[in-house]
Design a protein around this motif. Structure first.
Motif, PDB file in Angstrom:
ATOM      1  N   TRP A 247       0.471  -0.807   0.144  1.00 19.08           N
ATOM      2  CA  TRP A 247      -0.013   0.114  -0.329  1.00 19.08           C
ATOM      3  C   TRP A 247       1.195   0.905  -0.149  1.00 19.08           C
ATOM      4  O   TRP A 247       2.240   1.634   0.642  1.00 19.08           O
ATOM      5  CB  TRP A 247      -0.742  -0.098   1.511  1.00 19.08           C
ATOM      6  CG  TRP A 247      -0.320  -0.372   2.496  1.00 19.08           C
ATOM      7  CD1 TRP A 247       0.428   1.194   3.523  1.00 19.08           C
ATOM      8  CD2 TRP A 247      -0.112  -0.874   3.554  1.00 19.08           C
ATOM      9  NE1 TRP A 247       1.054   1.043   4.515  1.00 19.08           N
ATOM     10  CE2 TRP A 247       1.215  -0.796   4.588  1.00 19.08           C
ATOM     11  CE3 TRP A 247       0.116  -2.135   2.959  1.00 19.08           C
ATOM     12  CZ2 TRP A 247       0.879  -1.321   5.536  1.00 19.08           C
ATOM     13  CZ3 TRP A 247       0.789  -2.905   4.480  1.00 19.08           C
ATOM     14  CH2 TRP A 247       1.204  -2.239   5.222  1.00 19.08           C
TER      15      TRP A 247
ATOM     16  N   PRO B 280      -6.088   7.235   9.649  1.00 17.13           N
ATOM     17  CA  PRO B 280      -6.331   7.000   8.989  1.00 17.13           C
ATOM     18  C   PRO B 280      -5.852   5.366   8.158  1.00 17.13           C
ATOM     19  O   PRO B 280      -6.932   4.267   8.452  1.00 17.13           O
ATOM     20  CB  PRO B 280      -5.759   7.825   7.031  1.00 17.13           C
ATOM     21  CG  PRO B 280      -5.916   8.855   8.200  1.00 17.13           C
ATOM     22  CD  PRO B 280      -4.807   8.339   9.042  1.00 17.13           C
ATOM     23  N   TRP B 281      -4.642   4.724   8.708  1.00 15.00           N
ATOM     24  CA  TRP B 281      -4.665   3.681   8.194  1.00 15.00           C
ATOM     25  C   TRP B 281      -4.640   2.770   9.190  1.00 15.00           C
ATOM     26  O   TRP B 281      -5.206   1.696   9.588  1.00 15.00           O
ATOM     27  CB  TRP B 281      -2.966   3.509   7.626  1.00 15.00           C
ATOM     28  CG  TRP B 281      -2.360   1.750   7.682  1.00 15.00           C
ATOM     29  CD1 TRP B 281      -2.395   1.188   6.554  1.00 15.00           C
ATOM     30  CD2 TRP B 281      -1.873   1.332   8.792  1.00 15.00           C
ATOM     31  NE1 TRP B 281      -1.980   0.089   6.584  1.00 15.00           N
ATOM     32  CE2 TRP B 281      -1.961  -0.085   8.348  1.00 15.00           C
ATOM     33  CE3 TRP B 281      -1.460   1.074   9.939  1.00 15.00           C
ATOM     34  CZ2 TRP B 281      -0.721  -1.649   8.698  1.00 15.00           C
ATOM     35  CZ3 TRP B 281      -1.410  -0.208  10.114  1.00 15.00           C
ATOM     36  CH2 TRP B 281      -0.837  -1.073  10.001  1.00 15.00           C
TER      37      TRP B 281
ATOM     38  N   ARG C 203      -8.179   1.796   9.055  1.00 13.67           N
ATOM     39  CA  ARG C 203      -8.925   0.776   8.497  1.00 13.67           C
ATOM     40  C   ARG C 203      -8.589  -0.812   8.361  1.00 13.67           C
ATOM     41  O   ARG C 203      -9.271  -1.253   8.537  1.00 13.67           O
ATOM     42  CB  ARG C 203      -7.243   0.928   6.415  1.00 13.67           C
ATOM     43  CG  ARG C 203      -7.872   0.393   5.973  1.00 13.67           C
ATOM     44  CD  ARG C 203      -8.938   0.202   4.950  1.00 13.67           C
ATOM     45  NE  ARG C 203      -8.978  -0.681   3.833  1.00 13.67           N
ATOM     46  CZ  ARG C 203     -10.084  -0.867   2.995  1.00 13.67           C
ATOM     47  NH1 ARG C 203     -11.273   0.359   3.671  1.00 13.67           N
ATOM     48  NH2 ARG C 203     -10.104  -1.479   1.751  1.00 13.67           N
TER      49      ARG C 203
ATOM     50  N   HIS D  89      -2.118   6.961   0.094  1.00  8.50           N
ATOM     51  CA  HIS D  89      -3.486   7.048   0.119  1.00  8.50           C
ATOM     52  C   HIS D  89      -3.847   7.508   1.845  1.00  8.50           C
ATOM     53  O   HIS D  89      -5.053   7.042   2.092  1.00  8.50           O
ATOM     54  CB  HIS D  89      -3.568   5.341  -0.274  1.00  8.50           C
ATOM     55  CG  HIS D  89      -3.068   5.557  -1.776  1.00  8.50           C
ATOM     56  ND1 HIS D  89      -3.587   3.798  -2.715  1.00  8.50           N
ATOM     57  CD2 HIS D  89      -3.192   6.376  -2.608  1.00  8.50           C
ATOM     58  CE1 HIS D  89      -2.823   4.657  -3.653  1.00  8.50           C
ATOM     59  NE2 HIS D  89      -2.870   5.938  -3.746  1.00  8.50           N
ATOM     60  N   TYR D  90      -2.998   7.391   2.866  1.00  6.51           N
ATOM     61  CA  TYR D  90      -3.712   7.314   3.848  1.00  6.51           C
ATOM     62  C   TYR D  90      -3.413   8.683   5.196  1.00  6.51           C
ATOM     63  O   TYR D  90      -2.440   8.949   5.539  1.00  6.51           O
ATOM     64  CB  TYR D  90      -2.810   6.190   5.091  1.00  6.51           C
ATOM     65  CG  TYR D  90      -4.082   5.223   4.826  1.00  6.51           C
ATOM     66  CD1 TYR D  90      -5.066   4.585   5.221  1.00  6.51           C
ATOM     67  CD2 TYR D  90      -3.187   4.012   3.688  1.00  6.51           C
ATOM     68  CE1 TYR D  90      -5.303   3.177   4.862  1.00  6.51           C
ATOM     69  CE2 TYR D  90      -3.765   2.888   3.852  1.00  6.51           C
ATOM     70  CZ  TYR D  90      -4.921   2.517   3.908  1.00  6.51           C
ATOM     71  OH  TYR D  90      -5.092   0.788   3.721  1.00  6.51           O
TER      72      TYR D  90
ATOM     73  N   LYS E 185       1.894   4.593   1.771  1.00  5.61           N
ATOM     74  CA  LYS E 185       1.038   6.034   2.728  1.00  5.61           C
ATOM     75  C   LYS E 185       0.708   7.277   2.037  1.00  5.61           C
ATOM     76  O   LYS E 185      -0.275   7.916   3.032  1.00  5.61           O
ATOM     77  CB  LYS E 185       2.352   6.380   3.210  1.00  5.61           C
ATOM     78  CG  LYS E 185       2.548   7.096   4.642  1.00  5.61           C
ATOM     79  CD  LYS E 185       3.796   7.373   5.196  1.00  5.61           C
ATOM     80  CE  LYS E 185       3.852   7.747   7.183  1.00  5.61           C
ATOM     81  NZ  LYS E 185       3.846   5.692   7.237  1.00  5.61           N
TER      82      LYS E 185
END
Length: 357
Positions: free
Chosen positions: A211, A282-283, A286, A215-216, A213
Motif C-alpha cells: 500500500w 487513517p491507516w 482501516r 493513500h492514508y 502511505k
C-alpha cells in the motif's frame, strides 16, 4: 489459567515449530509467577509500537491492548527514578531491558504477551525495525534478495538477523494460538527472505499486500509491504498511487543524496524520515475495520488430528534438530528452567530432556 497447555503444544508440533520453542512455551506455562492469566487478557498486541498510534486506535475500537517497544523501558525508568530501576533490575536478576526483543528477558516478554492473548480472538501487529533490511542501507548491510543475511561482520546486520529469528518464533507461537498477525515493512525490505522467515512461510500460508502511505494522508508516497496469515490483509491496498505530486513534500524529503570524495553516491536520512515510520491514524482505522475478518479467518484454521494426539509422547519423539541459537533460545530455556516458581507437572517430568542436545 484458561489456556490448554497440552493442546497448544500439540498445535505447535503439528505446525512444524522447532522443539526448543515448544519447550520454552511449556516452561512459561508452568511458571506460576506469570501464568495466572494466560489465554485470558489481550485481543490486540503491538510489537515495536513506537508512537503507539495503532495501539491507541485499537483501544478506541474496544480492544484489550498491550504495546511493546524497546524505548518504553527507558521512559519508565526516567519516570520512576533510579531507586525503582535498581529494584526492577534486582527483581529481574538480569541487567537487561525486558522490552528489548534481542535480550533474554525481552524474548520471554514477547512470548508471555502472546500467551496472555485470547486464543482465536487476537491480532498481533509487528512493525519490526527495518533500517538494516532496506535497499538504501545495502551499502552497509550488503543485503539483497539473493543474500538477505548480508554482511554479518557488521553489528547492525547481526542485530537485525537475530531480531528476525526471534520474530519468526513469535509468529509461529501466534499461529499456534490461532491468532492473526501482520508483519509490516518498507517495500524494499528483504526481511521476508531471511531463512528463518522462509521457515515460517514453510509452516504457514502467508499473504502479501502493498500500500501507499499517501493513500492514508501521508506527506510521502512511501510504499509499504505487509505479510499476514490472513487473506483479508489485502484490504489495506487502495490501488495504484493517486493524488501525488512531488511538490507536496518539497523541502521535506525523508532522505538526501550526495557524491563523496570517491565519486560514490551516498544517502542520508533527514529529520523528515522519522515521521514516515509512524502509522497514520487513517491507516490504523482501516486496519481496525479489517481485524474482525482477519481474526475470524485465522481462528477458523484447523489442525487435523489435534484431539487424538498425546502431547507428551509427541514431544518426546520430536528431535532437537535445531536449537535456534541465533534467536537465543538455549539461553532462554536455561533461564526459564531456573525459575524458582517453575512447577512442572508430575506426568510431564519423564518426557522432558535433562539438557538441550
Amino acid at each position: 489459567m484458561s489456556l490448554d497447555t497440552d493442546l497448544l503444544a500439540v498445535r505447535l508440533m503439528l505446525l512444524g515449530a522447532p522443539k526448543v520453542l515448544v519447550f520454552a512455551v511449556l516452561l512459561l506455562c508452568w511458571s506460576e509467577n506469570i501464568n495466572q492469566d494466560f489465554g485470558e487478557v489481550y485481543t490486540f498486541l503491538e510489537l515495536f509500537a513506537g508512537s503507539g498510534n495503532a495501539s491507541r486506535t485499537a483501544v478506541w475500537a474496544g480492544h484489550k491492548v498491550a504495546s511493546v517497544d524497546i524505548l518504553y523501558w527507558e521512559a519508565f525508568l526516567k519516570k520512576t527514578g533510579p531507586r525503582s530501576r535498581n529494584a526492577m533490575h534486582a527483581s529481574l536478576d538480569i541487567g537487561e531491558n525486558p522490552l528489548d526483543a534481542n535480550s533474554v528477558a525481552g524474548l520471554a516478554t514477547l512470548f508471555t504477551l502472546v500467551l496472555k492473548c485470547k486464543p482465536k480472538q487476537f491480532f498481533v501487529l509487528a512493525g519490526m525495525k527495518c533500517s538494516s533490511m532496506i535497499a538504501i542501507n545495502k551499502g552497509t548491510s550488503g543485503r539483497s534478495f539473493l543474500n538477505p543475511m548480508g554482511n554479518q561482520s557488521a553489528p547492525s546486520v547481526r542485530y537485525s538477523n537475530a531480531l528476525a529469528a526471534r520474530m519468526s518464533l513469535v509468529l509461529l507461537l501466534t499461529e499456534g494460538m490461532m491468532g492473526a498477525w501482520l508483519l509490516e515493512q518498507a517495500r524494499s525490505s528483504v526481511l521476508i527472505e531471511i531463512p528463518r522467515m522462509r521457515f515460517v512461510r514453510g509452516c504457514v500460508d502467508v499473504w502479501q499486500v502493498c500500500w501507499w502511505k499517501r493513500h492514508y494522508d501521508g506527506d510521502s508516497p512511501k510504499r509499504h509491504v505487509g505479510y499476514s496469515n490472513s487473506r483479508y490483509v489485502g484490504g489495506l491496498s487502495l490501488g495504484k498511487l493517486q493524488g501525488w505530486d512531488p511538490k507536496l513534500n518539497a523541502g521535506r524529503k525523508p532522505c538526501s543524496s550526495s557524491v563523496n570524495a570517491n565519486g560514490k553516491r551516498t544517502y542520508q536520512g533527514t529529520k523528515y524520515l522519522t515521521p514516515t515510520q509512524i502509522y497514520l491514524y487513517p491507516w490504523c482505522q482501516r486496519l481496525m475495520a479489517l481485524i474482525p475478518a482477519m481474526v475470524a479467518d485465522a481462528g477458523a484454521r484447523s489442525f487435523p488430528g489435534e484431539k487424538d494426539q498425546d502431547a507428551k509422547h509427541m514431544f518426546q519423539q520430536l528431535e532437537f534438530t535445531d536449537l535456534w541459537a541465533d534467536a537465543g533460545m538455549p539461553a532462554l530455556v536455561t533461564w526459564l528452567r531456573g525459575n524458582m516458581h517453575l512447577r512442572i507437572p508430575l506426568d510431564w517430568r519423564p518426557f522432558l530432556p535433562d539438557r538441550l542436545e
